[in-house]
Design an enzyme around this catalytic site. Sequence first.
Site, PDB file in Angstrom:
ATOM      1  N   ASN A  20      38.823  31.816  34.291  1.00 39.17           N
ATOM      2  CA  ASN A  20      37.451  32.116  34.557  1.00 39.17           C
ATOM      3  C   ASN A  20      36.938  33.017  33.165  1.00 39.17           C
ATOM      4  O   ASN A  20      37.698  33.461  32.423  1.00 39.17           O
ATOM      5  CB  ASN A  20      36.865  32.580  35.857  1.00 39.17           C
ATOM      6  CG  ASN A  20      37.320  34.372  36.020  1.00 39.17           C
ATOM      7  OD1 ASN A  20      37.080  35.092  34.918  1.00 39.17           O
ATOM      8  ND2 ASN A  20      38.023  34.597  36.789  1.00 39.17           N
ATOM      9  N   ASP A  63      45.760  37.686  41.864  1.00 41.92           N
ATOM     10  CA  ASP A  63      44.492  37.611  42.292  1.00 41.92           C
ATOM     11  C   ASP A  63      44.511  37.763  43.777  1.00 41.92           C
ATOM     12  O   ASP A  63      43.212  37.318  44.594  1.00 41.92           O
ATOM     13  CB  ASP A  63      43.828  36.243  41.807  1.00 41.92           C
ATOM     14  CG  ASP A  63      43.436  36.299  40.411  1.00 41.92           C
ATOM     15  OD1 ASP A  63      43.078  37.423  40.046  1.00 41.92           O
ATOM     16  OD2 ASP A  63      43.185  35.366  39.628  1.00 41.92           O
ATOM     17  N   ASN A  69      38.319  34.878  48.703  1.00 39.57           N
ATOM     18  CA  ASN A  69      38.563  33.645  48.388  1.00 39.57           C
ATOM     19  C   ASN A  69      39.617  32.860  49.253  1.00 39.57           C
ATOM     20  O   ASN A  69      40.133  31.820  49.211  1.00 39.57           O
ATOM     21  CB  ASN A  69      39.022  33.445  47.178  1.00 39.57           C
ATOM     22  CG  ASN A  69      38.342  34.019  45.921  1.00 39.57           C
ATOM     23  OD1 ASN A  69      38.780  34.736  45.077  1.00 39.57           O
ATOM     24  ND2 ASN A  69      37.081  33.870  46.197  1.00 39.57           N
ATOM     25  N   ARG A  88      46.603  30.206  41.562  1.00 39.86           N
ATOM     26  CA  ARG A  88      46.102  30.812  42.732  1.00 39.86           C
ATOM     27  C   ARG A  88      46.498  30.002  44.016  1.00 39.86           C
ATOM     28  O   ARG A  88      46.565  30.448  45.198  1.00 39.86           O
ATOM     29  CB  ARG A  88      44.525  31.040  42.873  1.00 39.86           C
ATOM     30  CG  ARG A  88      44.187  31.878  41.748  1.00 39.86           C
ATOM     31  CD  ARG A  88      43.070  32.694  42.276  1.00 39.86           C
ATOM     32  NE  ARG A  88      43.033  33.537  43.516  1.00 39.86           N
ATOM     33  CZ  ARG A  88      42.042  33.990  44.142  1.00 39.86           C
ATOM     34  NH1 ARG A  88      40.744  34.154  43.591  1.00 39.86           N
ATOM     35  NH2 ARG A  88      42.381  34.838  45.086  1.00 39.86           N
ATOM     36  N   HIS A 166      31.646  31.365  41.128  1.00 44.47           N
ATOM     37  CA  HIS A 166      31.785  31.506  42.460  1.00 44.47           C
ATOM     38  C   HIS A 166      30.158  31.619  43.115  1.00 44.47           C
ATOM     39  O   HIS A 166      29.466  32.520  42.184  1.00 44.47           O
ATOM     40  CB  HIS A 166      32.558  32.367  43.247  1.00 44.47           C
ATOM     41  CG  HIS A 166      33.987  31.847  43.318  1.00 44.47           C
ATOM     42  ND1 HIS A 166      35.216  32.805  43.208  1.00 44.47           N
ATOM     43  CD2 HIS A 166      34.609  30.741  43.493  1.00 44.47           C
ATOM     44  CE1 HIS A 166      36.258  32.016  43.386  1.00 44.47           C
ATOM     45  NE2 HIS A 166      36.036  30.868  43.619  1.00 44.47           N
ATOM     46  N   ASP A 168      29.324  33.842  45.476  1.00 39.33           N
ATOM     47  CA  ASP A 168      29.228  35.132  45.801  1.00 39.33           C
ATOM     48  C   ASP A 168      29.086  35.948  44.482  1.00 39.33           C
ATOM     49  O   ASP A 168      28.706  37.256  44.582  1.00 39.33           O
ATOM     50  CB  ASP A 168      30.576  35.640  46.610  1.00 39.33           C
ATOM     51  CG  ASP A 168      31.619  35.605  46.000  1.00 39.33           C
ATOM     52  OD1 ASP A 168      31.925  35.249  44.864  1.00 39.33           O
ATOM     53  OD2 ASP A 168      32.600  36.348  46.437  1.00 39.33           O
ATOM     54  N   ALA A 256      38.944  40.501  35.866  1.00 37.32           N
ATOM     55  CA  ALA A 256      39.238  39.487  36.686  1.00 37.32           C
ATOM     56  C   ALA A 256      38.493  38.485  37.016  1.00 37.32           C
ATOM     57  O   ALA A 256      38.533  37.667  37.620  1.00 37.32           O
ATOM     58  CB  ALA A 256      40.360  39.781  37.507  1.00 37.32           C
ATOM     59  N   CYS A 262      34.193  40.003  46.359  1.00 38.02           N
ATOM     60  CA  CYS A 262      35.503  39.531  46.223  1.00 38.02           C
ATOM     61  C   CYS A 262      36.502  40.315  46.798  1.00 38.02           C
ATOM     62  O   CYS A 262      37.399  39.495  47.073  1.00 38.02           O
ATOM     63  CB  CYS A 262      35.697  39.180  44.624  1.00 38.02           C
ATOM     64  SG  CYS A 262      34.328  37.930  43.956  1.00 38.02           S
TER      65      CYS A 262
END
Length: 287
Positions: A20, A63, A69, A88, A166, A168, A256, A262
């Site tokens: 990202n 992550d 997530n 991920r 995302h 959120d 990150a 998150c």
Amino acid sequence: MKPKMLMCSPEYFGVEYVINPWMENQIHHIDRPQAHRQWEAFHRALSQQAEVFVLDPKPDMPDMVFTANAGLLVDGTFVLSRFKHPERQVEEPHFRDWFQHYAGDVAQLPDSIAFEGEGDALPQPGQDWIWAGYGFRTDLAAHRFIEQKVRRPVISLHLINPRFYHLDTCFCPLPDDRAMYYPDAFDADSLRCIESRIAPENRLLVSEEDAGHFACNTARVHDTLFMNHTSPALRRQLEVWGYRVALCPVDEFMKAGGANKCLTLVLDAADRPHTLHSAADQVSTSC
């Protein structure tokens, strides 16, 4: 009764790859001791108001600390994430195993459909619908799958700004039919969709500055909002609405692409009816 939330300790947190825009130029630039201090302070403050479960981290999964997530838990059904990026995807079996023990009912999407949990799926407190983002990390097809599995309407919102990849990161649904969001993260149709469900007096549009500090990436427990940063103007409006703002800086994690929301996943939603405090009753809280 305290709500229940899930976090993951940050032993292996770092920026080891770029998936990202926030990660660009940040590889191996995390101040690990500072990240640990920030996580511990946030965990300590959150634990005063919520029952916090802590997931054991796994090596080579930097992550995994972003538990939001992992998936979406609604009415006892956990919809497991299908991560967009291979970096991920290795997290999925570990989240699946934990939630099979915790919830029992784990729904898994087809491998071809990406979905990144509460990062892109946020229930509206006090209502039966779920706001869901798509465009970067979650596929639109995942929204129909969620509807079928949890039997709640899903309201699709198209994300168009890669820095807000995302839902959120740019949208925070709040009780009493309210929402806080950054308009420039959405296309015109999605903004009209939000406006059709949230009355003008219940919309809080955050500035570019606040959005850039992930003000919308807020972890809420009843009337307390755990935030990385807020401008005085945004804080005043939230306090007028009856919220206590708990500033818990997590800027190392922002390198990150994540902040307070998150770092948490809701296990038992704090959306039952409750009384918000007036602005005169506010107590300043910080980490």
